[in-house]
Design an enzyme around this catalytic site. Structure first.
Site, short mmCIF file in Angstrom:
data_model
loop_
_atom_site.label_atom_id
_atom_site.label_comp_id
_atom_site.label_asym_id
_atom_site.label_seq_id
_atom_site.Cartn_x
_atom_site.Cartn_y
_atom_site.Cartn_z
N HIS B 171 38.39 49.67 43.40
CA HIS B 171 39.31 49.12 43.53
C HIS B 171 38.99 49.33 45.18
O HIS B 171 39.76 49.64 45.48
CB HIS B 171 40.60 48.44 43.77
CG HIS B 171 40.97 47.56 44.54
ND1 HIS B 171 41.63 46.16 43.75
CD2 HIS B 171 41.08 47.60 45.78
CE1 HIS B 171 42.73 45.88 45.59
NE2 HIS B 171 41.86 46.24 46.26
N ASP B 302 37.70 38.39 38.63
CA ASP B 302 39.31 39.27 38.87
C ASP B 302 39.82 38.04 38.30
O ASP B 302 41.39 37.73 39.03
CB ASP B 302 39.31 39.68 40.21
CG ASP B 302 40.77 39.91 40.59
OD1 ASP B 302 41.10 40.82 39.70
OD2 ASP B 302 40.96 40.84 41.81
#
EC number: 3.5.2.3
Lengths: 308, 419
Positions: B171, B302
């Site tokens: 991330h 996601d």
């Protein structure tokens, strides 16, 4: 006059005519406040809920008095002592309040947009009494009203707002409202406290130079420096800020000769504003407080009675 | 044995049938045998592969669990799902990896390939036992949800994972630049008075991570870095430059970053709060161009379910994430079928994720694993969250009319979803 907005969340849905009507109506409300018996029956039988999810004394008191002077029943909900602190969602809280048969909500919340959510969940008129950094529309209305008292109109006037613009809902609401009423707004502060994105708003310019901001201004508003923001590294020191950005007599020499000084309060005297300017002949700071009550009465009347 | 009739292979107008036996594709256009399923004239493709889903088990099963999440994936046409390890407890223990795989296998929906944490407790300090985690079946390593603030730990992880032939996904966001930002920083965040998360938070971190890979690469150390949910034009340009230098860096883009922008936050609806945040139309256009020219490697959703009550909070307090694994293909096909083409969209959701992971590319050839999806490319129907298998029964696209809905998903030769 355009459609009648149901809520006062910000000024997006409000036409200049509707906004002017609120200001005009505040004249009448001021007369009510000058009477020996400061009460009219306009909101008799209606219940207004002060839903304060964030601490506030001045704004809450002002709204509460405004509602009572119009004979409304007032339910005050202070979230600090409520189930919100136990994790209840905003929606659940609003559903509980709705079951008390409330007719309008006055909402203060730490998060931008919370008043919009309340409007969605409650189904009743909502007045935003300050949501995060987003908006504080009745404050902007009372600021506009106070300036209009001086000049008769906002048309062609310039208002400089100096201080922590980034974290200020007052600055955002004024930047939205004043251009709708014909005024120009100059936002000024140290660069980290002056978000470039606000320069995209119509009628708004940005500058980090307070002398440039004040030059030609008809009203100068100092904003409270939020000391808790210092930890974010926004400023070198309070002294550096005061030396550069304080609204004081020296700075005011750059403004128009009759320019007035405003401050939404609470003030840090001799930090963002010098004591002698705050107390001086240009100051309209106490006038703002008085006008605030009249504006809030006018807004309540407009949303609850005037639409019929 | 299963025979699926009345289907068309991608790129062909010919109506065919496929026979499946023992988890493998036995052959095409054989005599019908066993259970016969009408493919309703749909288009058949290898089942989709999701590299980035939050299934919330263990520990947050009020949001989602393996059964609901993998059923949702199968309904979305997915045969394989890589789940993220930011659960409670964190997936940093080989026993947890094994138990997840075992439980998922018994459910009969999409196949689970859990990602394991890169660091113990996802705290970013000490590496987890990557060797044991790989042995237990972990598909990749990631501290997703956290932002790998300690660059040295990431470097050590890349060295270790590289030696194991494993990918590390990140991330990529500099937490100090993001600060308290809850939406894209720009004119919209300023007008709304919401704290902004600047594009530079993503780009700066992507640049740092690419430099770490470049340093290792120059020393001949194998290391593969996959950048999750890229959201900004600037960061994509950095990935492009890295690829041009031959660095082993891949990236994914999420359909929500292609189809929504920060303008959606004007509603103050926390359903639009995601991390990284919805950016500008210019960013979305740039990402789409990246999908077209190949600089974006694959699509991932996601899928990040939360409870309705959590998403009904204000924008500062609500958690980030949208759950829409059931819609990803119809959304991509409806919005971008013409610009990207069906073949490219399917590649981005099937073979491309396999390439990122170093897995064999799925095909529909006889002898291959029977993971396939039948898509109805023509029937339009509105998105109805009440139909979702996911526990998160709300979506930004509720009521929107989409086409390209999966009608049948087969995983390991078993019917995992049938409409």
């Amino acid at each position: 006059m355009g459609s009648h907005p149901r809520h006062l969340l910000d000024f997006q849905d409000w036409t200049p005519e509707r906004l002017t009507a609120i200001l005009d109506n505040a004249d009448t409300m001021l007369q009510v406040l000058d009477r020996p018996v400061k009460k009219v029956p306009a909101l008799q039988g209606l219940t207004v809920c002060n839903a304060f999810f964030e601490n506030s004394t001045r704004t809450r008191t002002s709204f509460e008095l405004a509602a009572r002077r119009m004979s409304a029943d007032v339910l005050t909900f202070a979230a600090g002592a409520s189930s919100v602190s136990k994790g209840e969602s905003l929606r659940d809280t609003m559903e509980v309040l709705t079951s008390y048969k409330v007719d309008a909500y006055i909402v203060r919340h730490h998060a931008a947009g919370a008043a919009h959510l309340v409007a969605r969940y409650s189904g009743k008129p909502v007045i935003n009494a300050g949501d995060g950094r987003r908006a504080h529309p009745t404050q902007a209305l009372l600021d506009a009203y106070t300036i209009r008292q001086e000049y008769g109109s906002l048309e062609g006037k310039t208002v400089a707002i100096i201080g922590d613009i980034r974290h200020s809902r007052v600055a955002r609401s004024n930047a939205e409202l004043l251009p709708k009423l014909g005024a120009k707004v100059v936002l000024c502060g140290p660069a980290p406290l002056l978000p470039a994105g606000l320069g995209a708003l119509p009628g708004v310019t940005l500058t980090t130079d307070p002398r440039e901001a004040v030059r030609g201004a008809h009203a100068v508003m100092a904003l409270r420096l939020q000391r808790e923001r210092m930890s974010g590294g926004f400023l070198g020191s309070l002294q550096e800020y005061a030396d550069t950005y304080q609204v004081n007599e020296t700075l005011m020499q750059e403004a128009e000769s009759g320019a007035v000084v405003l401050h939404p309060g609470p003030m840090n005297r001799d930090l963002e504003i010098s004591g002698d300017t705050a107390d001086g002949p240009r100051s309209r700071i106490l006038k703002q407080v008085e006008n605030g009550q009249a504006i809030r009465m006018s807004v309540l009347y407009h949303l609850l009675v005037g639409r019929n | 044995m299963i025979t699926i009739t009345n289907i068309k292979r991608v790129g062909s107008d010919k109506t065919e049938s496929v026979t499946i036996e023992g988890g493998l594709i036995k052959g095409w256009n054989l005599p019908e045998e066993g259970q016969v399923i009408d493919g309703q004239g749909g288009t058949v493709a290898p089942a989709l592969i999701e590299l980035h889903a939050h299934l919330r088990e263990p520990g947050q099963t009020e949001k989602e669990d393996l059964a609901s999440g993998l059923a949702a994936a199968a309904a979305g046409g997915y045969g394989t799902v890589v789940s993220m390890p930011n659960t409670s407890p964190v997936v940093d223990d080989p026993a947890i990896v094994r138990s997840l795989i075992e439980k998922a296998a018994g459910l009969g929906f999409a196949r689970l390939r859990p990602a394991a944490a890169l660091t113990k407790g996802q705290k970013g300090e000490e590496l987890a036992e990557l060797t044991y985690l790989k042995e237990a079946g972990a598909a990749m390593f990631t501290d997703d949800g956290r932002t790998n603030e300690n660059a040295r730990t990431l470097r050590l992880g890349l060295e270790t994972a590289g030696s194991l032939g494993m990918v590390i996904s990140v991330h990529a966001e500099d937490a100090s630049l993001r600060a308290d930002g809850v939406m894209n920083e720009g004119p919209v965040s300023e007008a709304l008075g919401l704290p902004g998360n600047p594009a530079s938070a993503e780009a700066a971190r992507v640049a740092r991570d690419i430099e770490i890979v470049a340093g290792l690469h120059a020393q001949g150390v194998p290391a593969r870095l996959h950048i999750q949910h890229l959201s900004t034009a600037r960061a994509l340009d950095l990935v492009r430059a890295a690829k041009a230098q031959g660095l082993p860096v891949t990236c994914e883009v999420c359909p929500h970053h292609l189809t929504l922008t920060d303008e959606a936050l004007r509603s103050f609806d926390a359903i639009f709060k995601v991390a990284p945040p919805l950016r500008t139309q210019a960013d979305a256009d740039h990402l789409l161009e990246g999908l077209r020219d190949g600089s974006v490697d694959c699509l991932a959703t996601d899928h990040a379910p939360h409870t309705r009550a959590e998403k009904e909070r204000d924008l500062l307090d609500a958690p980030s994430g949208i759950a829409y694994i059931e819609l990803a293909f119809p959304l991509m096909y409806t919005r971008f079928g013409e610009t990207l083409g069906l073949d490219r969209i399917l590649d981005l959701m099937t073979a491309a994720p396999a390439r990122v992971m170093g897995w064999a590319e799925p095909t529909l050839d006889a002898g291959q694993k029977a993971d396939l999806v039948v898509l109805d490319l023509s029937t339009e129907r509105p998105v109805n969250p009440a139909d979702f298998k996911s526990k998160a029964k709300f979506t930004p696209w509720a009521g929107e009319t989409l086409k390209g809905w999966p009608v049948l998903t087969v995983v390991d030769g078993r019917v995992a979803y049938q409409r």
